[in-house]
Design a protein around this motif. Structure first.
Motif, PDB file in Angstrom:
ATOM      1  N   LEU A   9       0.830  -1.207   0.000  1.00  0.00           N
ATOM      2  CA  LEU A   9       0.000   0.000   0.000  1.00  0.00           C
ATOM      3  C   LEU A   9       0.865   1.258   0.000  1.00  0.00           C
ATOM      4  CD1 LEU A   9      -2.844   1.205   0.074  1.00  0.00           C
ATOM      5  CD2 LEU A   9      -2.771   1.017   2.584  1.00  0.00           C
ATOM      6  N   THR A  10       1.946   1.253   0.750  1.00  0.00           N
ATOM      7  CA  THR A  10       2.856   2.406   0.801  1.00  0.00           C
ATOM      8  C   THR A  10       3.507   2.642  -0.559  1.00  0.00           C
ATOM      9  OG1 THR A  10       3.279   2.059   3.155  1.00  0.00           O
ATOM     10  CG2 THR A  10       4.902   3.380   1.940  1.00  0.00           C
ATOM     11  N   ILE A  11       3.967   1.580  -1.196  1.00  0.00           N
ATOM     12  CA  ILE A  11       4.561   1.715  -2.529  1.00  0.00           C
ATOM     13  C   ILE A  11       3.529   2.305  -3.487  1.00  0.00           C
ATOM     14  CG2 ILE A  11       5.425   0.406  -4.528  1.00  0.00           C
ATOM     15  CD1 ILE A  11       6.754  -1.497  -2.446  1.00  0.00           C
ATOM     16  N   PHE A  12       2.306   1.812  -3.413  1.00  0.00           N
ATOM     17  CA  PHE A  12       1.235   2.319  -4.277  1.00  0.00           C
ATOM     18  C   PHE A  12       1.006   3.808  -4.035  1.00  0.00           C
ATOM     19  CE2 PHE A  12      -3.266   3.215  -5.093  1.00  0.00           C
ATOM     20  CZ  PHE A  12      -3.346   2.850  -6.429  1.00  0.00           C
ATOM     21  N   ILE A  13       0.837   4.191  -2.784  1.00  0.00           N
ATOM     22  CA  ILE A  13       0.528   5.585  -2.443  1.00  0.00           C
ATOM     23  C   ILE A  13       1.684   6.516  -2.802  1.00  0.00           C
ATOM     24  CG2 ILE A  13       0.119   7.177  -0.512  1.00  0.00           C
ATOM     25  CD1 ILE A  13      -1.597   4.894   0.739  1.00  0.00           C
ATOM     26  N   VAL A  14       2.913   6.104  -2.497  1.00  0.00           N
ATOM     27  CA  VAL A  14       4.070   6.958  -2.788  1.00  0.00           C
ATOM     28  C   VAL A  14       4.231   7.152  -4.292  1.00  0.00           C
ATOM     29  CG1 VAL A  14       6.603   7.077  -2.695  1.00  0.00           C
ATOM     30  CG2 VAL A  14       5.297   6.501  -0.633  1.00  0.00           C
ATOM     31  N   TYR A  15       4.170   6.064  -5.060  1.00  0.00           N
ATOM     32  CA  TYR A  15       4.318   6.188  -6.512  1.00  0.00           C
ATOM     33  C   TYR A  15       3.197   7.047  -7.091  1.00  0.00           C
ATOM     34  CZ  TYR A  15       4.889   5.154 -11.452  1.00  0.00           C
ATOM     35  OH  TYR A  15       5.073   5.271 -12.802  1.00  0.00           O
ATOM     36  N   LEU A  16       1.990   6.807  -6.663  1.00  0.00           N
ATOM     37  CA  LEU A  16       0.845   7.560  -7.160  1.00  0.00           C
ATOM     38  C   LEU A  16       0.988   9.043  -6.819  1.00  0.00           C
ATOM     39  CD1 LEU A  16      -1.880   7.307  -8.598  1.00  0.00           C
ATOM     40  CD2 LEU A  16      -2.919   6.954  -6.360  1.00  0.00           C
ATOM     41  N   THR A  17       1.352   9.342  -5.581  1.00  0.00           N
ATOM     42  CA  THR A  17       1.498  10.732  -5.144  1.00  0.00           C
ATOM     43  C   THR A  17       2.594  11.450  -5.921  1.00  0.00           C
ATOM     44  OG1 THR A  17       0.728  10.155  -2.928  1.00  0.00           O
ATOM     45  CG2 THR A  17       1.940  12.225  -3.150  1.00  0.00           C
ATOM     46  N   SER A  19       3.869  10.647  -8.825  1.00  0.00           N
ATOM     47  CA  SER A  19       3.478  10.761 -10.230  1.00  0.00           C
ATOM     48  C   SER A  19       2.433  11.859 -10.434  1.00  0.00           C
ATOM     49  CB  SER A  19       2.938   9.422 -10.754  1.00  0.00           C
ATOM     50  OG  SER A  19       3.972   8.466 -10.792  1.00  0.00           O
ATOM     51  N   LEU A  20       1.443  11.917  -9.558  1.00  0.00           N
ATOM     52  CA  LEU A  20       0.406  12.949  -9.682  1.00  0.00           C
ATOM     53  C   LEU A  20       0.996  14.345  -9.480  1.00  0.00           C
ATOM     54  CD1 LEU A  20      -2.602  11.287  -7.825  1.00  0.00           C
ATOM     55  CD2 LEU A  20      -2.345  11.635 -10.291  1.00  0.00           C
ATOM     56  N   MET A  21       1.904  14.474  -8.527  1.00  0.00           N
ATOM     57  CA  MET A  21       2.533  15.767  -8.286  1.00  0.00           C
ATOM     58  C   MET A  21       3.445  16.162  -9.449  1.00  0.00           C
ATOM     59  SD  MET A  21       3.278  15.498  -4.196  1.00  0.00           S
ATOM     60  CE  MET A  21       4.285  16.945  -4.150  1.00  0.00           C
ATOM     61  N   SER A  22       4.056  15.194 -10.081  1.00  0.00           N
ATOM     62  CA  SER A  22       4.988  15.471 -11.172  1.00  0.00           C
ATOM     63  C   SER A  22       4.300  15.715 -12.506  1.00  0.00           C
ATOM     64  CB  SER A  22       5.973  14.309 -11.338  1.00  0.00           C
ATOM     65  OG  SER A  22       6.722  14.112 -10.162  1.00  0.00           O
ATOM     66  N   PHE A  23       3.218  14.975 -12.773  1.00  0.00           N
ATOM     67  CA  PHE A  23       2.629  14.991 -14.113  1.00  0.00           C
ATOM     68  C   PHE A  23       1.142  15.341 -14.149  1.00  0.00           C
ATOM     69  CE2 PHE A  23       5.635  11.297 -13.814  1.00  0.00           C
ATOM     70  CZ  PHE A  23       6.735  11.968 -14.334  1.00  0.00           C
ATOM     71  N   GLY A  24       0.502  15.452 -13.018  1.00  0.00           N
ATOM     72  CA  GLY A  24      -0.942  15.620 -12.995  1.00  0.00           C
ATOM     73  C   GLY A  24      -1.618  14.266 -13.174  1.00  0.00           C
ATOM     74  N   PRO A  26      -2.848  11.296 -15.021  1.00  0.00           N
ATOM     75  CA  PRO A  26      -2.564  10.726 -16.344  1.00  0.00           C
ATOM     76  C   PRO A  26      -3.816  10.100 -16.957  1.00  0.00           C
ATOM     77  CG  PRO A  26      -1.847   9.208 -14.650  1.00  0.00           C
ATOM     78  CD  PRO A  26      -2.369  10.436 -13.939  1.00  0.00           C
ATOM     79  N   THR A  27      -3.743   9.788 -18.234  1.00  0.00           N
ATOM     80  CA  THR A  27      -4.870   9.103 -18.876  1.00  0.00           C
ATOM     81  C   THR A  27      -5.030   7.708 -18.294  1.00  0.00           C
ATOM     82  OG1 THR A  27      -3.413   8.385 -20.663  1.00  0.00           O
ATOM     83  CG2 THR A  27      -4.721  10.368 -21.046  1.00  0.00           C
ATOM     84  N   SER A  28      -3.930   7.099 -17.885  1.00  0.00           N
ATOM     85  CA  SER A  28      -3.945   5.808 -17.191  1.00  0.00           C
ATOM     86  C   SER A  28      -2.697   5.752 -16.327  1.00  0.00           C
ATOM     87  CB  SER A  28      -3.947   4.638 -18.179  1.00  0.00           C
ATOM     88  OG  SER A  28      -2.689   4.518 -18.806  1.00  0.00           O
ATOM     89  N   LEU A  29      -2.690   4.873 -15.371  1.00  0.00           N
ATOM     90  CA  LEU A  29      -1.503   4.715 -14.528  1.00  0.00           C
ATOM     91  C   LEU A  29      -0.312   4.294 -15.386  1.00  0.00           C
ATOM     92  CD1 LEU A  29      -0.653   4.997 -11.617  1.00  0.00           C
ATOM     93  CD2 LEU A  29      -1.323   2.641 -11.227  1.00  0.00           C
ATOM     94  N   SER A  30      -0.559   3.485 -16.388  1.00  0.00           N
ATOM     95  CA  SER A  30       0.510   3.026 -17.277  1.00  0.00           C
ATOM     96  C   SER A  30       1.143   4.176 -18.055  1.00  0.00           C
ATOM     97  CB  SER A  30      -0.037   1.991 -18.256  1.00  0.00           C
ATOM     98  OG  SER A  30      -0.547   0.878 -17.567  1.00  0.00           O
ATOM     99  N   TYR A  33       4.601   5.631 -17.197  1.00  0.00           N
ATOM    100  CA  TYR A  33       5.837   5.069 -17.755  1.00  0.00           C
ATOM    101  C   TYR A  33       6.440   6.058 -18.767  1.00  0.00           C
ATOM    102  CZ  TYR A  33       8.865   2.399 -20.878  1.00  0.00           C
ATOM    103  OH  TYR A  33       9.922   1.977 -21.641  1.00  0.00           O
ATOM    104  N   TYR A  34       5.618   6.564 -19.668  1.00  0.00           N
ATOM    105  CA  TYR A  34       6.094   7.492 -20.694  1.00  0.00           C
ATOM    106  C   TYR A  34       6.436   8.856 -20.113  1.00  0.00           C
ATOM    107  CZ  TYR A  34       5.005   3.967 -24.098  1.00  0.00           C
ATOM    108  OH  TYR A  34       4.993   2.795 -24.805  1.00  0.00           O
ATOM    109  N   HIS A  35       5.714   9.296 -19.099  1.00  0.00           N
ATOM    110  CA  HIS A  35       6.052  10.558 -18.440  1.00  0.00           C
ATOM    111  C   HIS A  35       7.435  10.466 -17.794  1.00  0.00           C
ATOM    112  CE1 HIS A  35       2.248  12.429 -19.204  1.00  0.00           C
ATOM    113  NE2 HIS A  35       1.560  11.566 -18.469  1.00  0.00           N
ATOM    114  N   TRP A  36       7.713   9.347 -17.134  1.00  0.00           N
ATOM    115  CA  TRP A  36       9.031   9.168 -16.517  1.00  0.00           C
ATOM    116  C   TRP A  36      10.117   9.079 -17.580  1.00  0.00           C
ATOM    117  CZ3 TRP A  36       9.714  10.751 -11.957  1.00  0.00           C
ATOM    118  CH2 TRP A  36       8.732  10.601 -10.970  1.00  0.00           C
ATOM    119  N   GLU A  37       9.829   8.411 -18.690  1.00  0.00           N
ATOM    120  CA  GLU A  37      10.801   8.320 -19.785  1.00  0.00           C
ATOM    121  C   GLU A  37      11.133   9.712 -20.325  1.00  0.00           C
ATOM    122  OE1 GLU A  37      12.429   5.527 -21.668  1.00  0.00           O
ATOM    123  OE2 GLU A  37      12.137   4.804 -19.623  1.00  0.00           O
ATOM    124  N   GLU A  38      10.140  10.587 -20.412  1.00  0.00           N
ATOM    125  CA  GLU A  38      10.373  11.951 -20.888  1.00  0.00           C
ATOM    126  C   GLU A  38      11.233  12.748 -19.912  1.00  0.00           C
ATOM    127  OE1 GLU A  38       6.514  13.663 -21.568  1.00  0.00           O
ATOM    128  OE2 GLU A  38       6.062  12.241 -23.185  1.00  0.00           O
TER     129      GLU A  38
END
Length: 161
Positions: A9-17, A19-24, A26-30, A33-38
């Motif tokens: 649950l912590t891994i889920f929440i941290v990654y989600l938080t 990612s949302l703070m960094s990119f807004g 996304p169209t999907s959680l997947s 991957y492309y946002h991080w690649e950019e």
């Protein structure tokens, strides 16, 4: 089991938080991957690490807290989710079908398990809440459906710990 559950649950929440703070949203959680690649070369591995790091402990908990005759569906859901992480570059023709098929199987299996063996009211509530997200924010409908599926499993498992 508590440790593995809360680790997942912590891994889920941290990654989600992050990612949302960094990119807004996304169209999907997947898509993260492309946002991080950019953001930087080979940072897409964060998505794969997130999926595997979240799913493996969750699978152990999910299978361990259930009677033996209920283990098949959680195993299929978890294994499918790990394929999503392995085929993270879903826009590439080679991994596209694997990624989408695995994601669909994982989501369906989680709800099938919830309605067959879990608490159907929780499954229904998480699905309805995800549909509210879909209606309110049509650009991110896959993301909201994914959030509903993840919330369903985490909430379903909590009383079984």
């Amino acid at each position: 089991m508590y440790t593995l559950f809360f680790m997942s649950l912590t891994i889920f929440i941290v990654y989600l938080t992050v990612s949302l703070m960094s990119f807004g949203v996304p169209t999907s959680l997947s898509e993260t991957y492309y946002h991080w690649e950019e953001k930087g070369r080979d940072l897409g591995i964060l998505f794969t690490s997130f999926i595997w790091g979240m799913t493996f402990p969750l699978m152990i908990v999910w299978i361990e807290v259930l009677p033996n005759d209920q283990n098949f569906i959680p195993f299929i859901a978890s294994a499918s989710l790990m394929f999503v992480g392995a085929a993270s570059a879903f826009k590439a023709s080679l991994t596209n079908e694997v990624h989408f098929t695995a994601a669909l199987i994982a989501a369906l299996a989680s709800y099938i398990w919830a309605f067959a063996y879990g608490i159907p009211a929780i499954a229904f509530a998480t699905f309805v809440l995800s549909m509210v997200g879909v209606v309110v924010n049509k650009d991110n409908k896959i993301f909201w459906l994914e959030m509903g599926a993840f919330a369903n499993i985490y909430v379903q498992l909590l009383p079984l710990l």
